[in-house]
Scaffold this active site. Structure first.
Site, PDB file in Angstrom:
ATOM      1  N   LYS A   1     -43.543 -32.770 -15.860  1.00  0.00           N
ATOM      2  CA  LYS A   1     -44.541 -33.064 -16.889  1.00  0.00           C
ATOM      3  C   LYS A   1     -45.985 -32.994 -16.393  1.00  0.00           C
ATOM      4  O   LYS A   1     -46.905 -32.777 -17.182  1.00  0.00           O
ATOM      5  CB  LYS A   1     -44.276 -34.451 -17.484  1.00  0.00           C
ATOM      6  CG  LYS A   1     -43.022 -34.549 -18.329  1.00  0.00           C
ATOM      7  CD  LYS A   1     -43.199 -33.865 -19.670  1.00  0.00           C
ATOM      8  CE  LYS A   1     -42.059 -34.213 -20.621  1.00  0.00           C
ATOM      9  NZ  LYS A   1     -42.249 -33.626 -21.959  1.00  0.00           N
TER      10      LYS A   1
ATOM     11  N   SER B   1     -35.047 -31.296 -14.058  1.00  0.00           N
ATOM     12  CA  SER B   1     -36.419 -31.465 -14.539  1.00  0.00           C
ATOM     13  C   SER B   1     -37.094 -32.755 -14.113  1.00  0.00           C
ATOM     14  O   SER B   1     -38.315 -32.868 -14.203  1.00  0.00           O
ATOM     15  CB  SER B   1     -36.446 -31.371 -16.071  1.00  0.00           C
ATOM     16  OG  SER B   1     -35.602 -32.355 -16.648  1.00  0.00           O
TER      17      SER B   1
END
Length: 403
Positions: free
Chosen positions: A51, A303
């Site tokens: 992110k 992720s």
């Protein structure tokens, strides 16, 4: 629509803040699947997830007036940390609204990166409502976690890195929450290697992507329920949905037990910590939710690694249960000398190692001359569990499997 040129520009903006994370060949998962498996380790990215890439790119595009007024966003945790760090590094004030039950570790980390944290709502959607109220009240710029072209472009830099490190990939497997990650990665991959497949993965308890593609318009589900809190969104973003329609080959789902198994394997075999949202891509591969050929080069994107330790403890136990490494049983014995010894003799014969044993002759669930026994056991796999349970039942024990 997002274009490769947007992602190339984003790479220059995020280069100093984000890391070029490893693309690591895995002998373990290659052997298990027959494919050539490379893990994209975004769990070792700064702030513990991908992110930071999108957040950095978005903040870099703010005007001076917008930077002065500050930013606000909503996040289950990873976008929060990315925005907090990117904003602090740019001298921008940030307020982050997180769901009330967001993992404590993610809340603390977000505050440590310099943001003001507001806890509101039961999930991302309700947190976003409060964040938009703050946007209007304080004239801040709202930084969407996924439905923003600059955020999508920032996430797409992962695709560029994958192709730089392993140009001849066949399939990339990408987690999907709101769709910002997969839309960026798919654009980068498809515009440079159109023959490569992009497979999206959602958790069963937060699956809106496949129904949306089937219907040809975004579908919003009533609620979410999954251990993969980082992808626990009710719907795809509008911009990511259009990109997914254009570039994503297939979308599959995995269950929470399958996610738990993937996390457990990553801990034990790969010595790496990955959160639920980050493990769905490997779970999809291990449980064969999509077709692939032997010797196919497959890249699951891990992720993020920001998993709460209390949650991780529960996940590990569930993973051990699913792989036949942990067993908890209940049975009833006659309350007389030698009954427990006879049961333990079977455990010894099958080399079932005892974690804990609870012997209760006062339970209201059994007869006065009986006693209830619960035993937690370390086992060697599902075949070992099946053989052991069959032996107990063949010897006349009525066994309930509790875990």
């Amino acid at each position: 629509m997002l274009h490769l040129s947007d992602i190339l520009e984003a790479r220059d903006r995020v280069r100093e803040t984000s890391r070029h994370t490893p693309l690591e060949y895995s002998h373990t998962y290659s052997s298990m699947t027959g494919a050539d498996v490379y893990l994209k380790l975004e769990n070792v990215q700064r702030t513990g997830s991908f992110k930071i890439r999108g957040a950095t790119n978005r903040i870099a595009t703010l005007s001076d007036e917008e930077k002065e007024a500050g930013v606000v966003t909503a996040s289950a945790g990873n976008h929060a940390q990315g925005v907090a760090l990117a904003a602090t590094r740019s001298g921008v004030d940030s307020t982050i609204v997180m769901p009330e039950h967001a993992p404590i570790s993610k809340v603390k980390a977000t505050r440590n990166y310099g943001a003001e944290v507001v806890l509101e709502g039961t999930d991302y959607s309700q947190a976003a409502e409060r964040a938009h109220e703050i946007e209007r009240e304080e004239n801040r710029t709202y930084l969407h976690a996924f439905d923003d072209p600059d955020v999508m472009a920032g996430q797409g830099t992962i695709g560029l890195e994958i192709l730089e490190d392993e140009p001849d990939i066949d399939t990339v497997v990408v987690p999907i929450g709101g769709g910002g990650l997969i839309s960026g990665v798919a654009t980068a991959i498809k515009e440079r290697n159109p023959d490569a497949r992009v497979i999206g993965v959602q958790a069963d308890g937060a699956s809106s992507a496949a129904p949306s593609l089937n219907k040809g318009e975004r579908v919003s589900i009533d609620g979410v329920d999954t251990i993969a809190d980082g992808i626990a969104t009710r719907s795809l973003g509008e911009r990511p949905f259009r990109t997914i329609q254009e570039h994503v080959d297939d979308i599959v789902t995995v269950s929470d037990p399958e996610i738990a198994v993937a996390i457990t394997y990553l801990l034990e075999r790969s010595k790496t910590v990955v959160e639920g949202a980050g493990a769905v891509s490997l779970a999809a591969l291990l449980f064969e939710t999509f077709d692939y050929d032997e010797d196919e080069t497959i890249v699951p994107i891990l992720s993020g690694g920001n998993v709460d330790l209390n949650t991780l403890t529960n996940i590990i136990v569930r993973g051990l249960v699913e792989t036949g490494r942990y067993l908890k049983i209940r049975t009833v014995l006659k309350d007389q000398p030698g009954s427990l010894e006879s049961l333990l003799a079977i455990l010894t014969a099958y080399q079932a190692n005892i974690y804990a044993i609870h012997h209760d002759r006062t339970s209201r669930d059994v007869e006065m001359n009986d006693t209830e026994v619960e035993i937690e056991l370390e086992m060697r796999g599902q075949e070992h569990v099946d053989d052991f349970l069959a032996a107990l039942r063949d010897d006349g024990y009525d066994v309930d499997v509790l875990a």
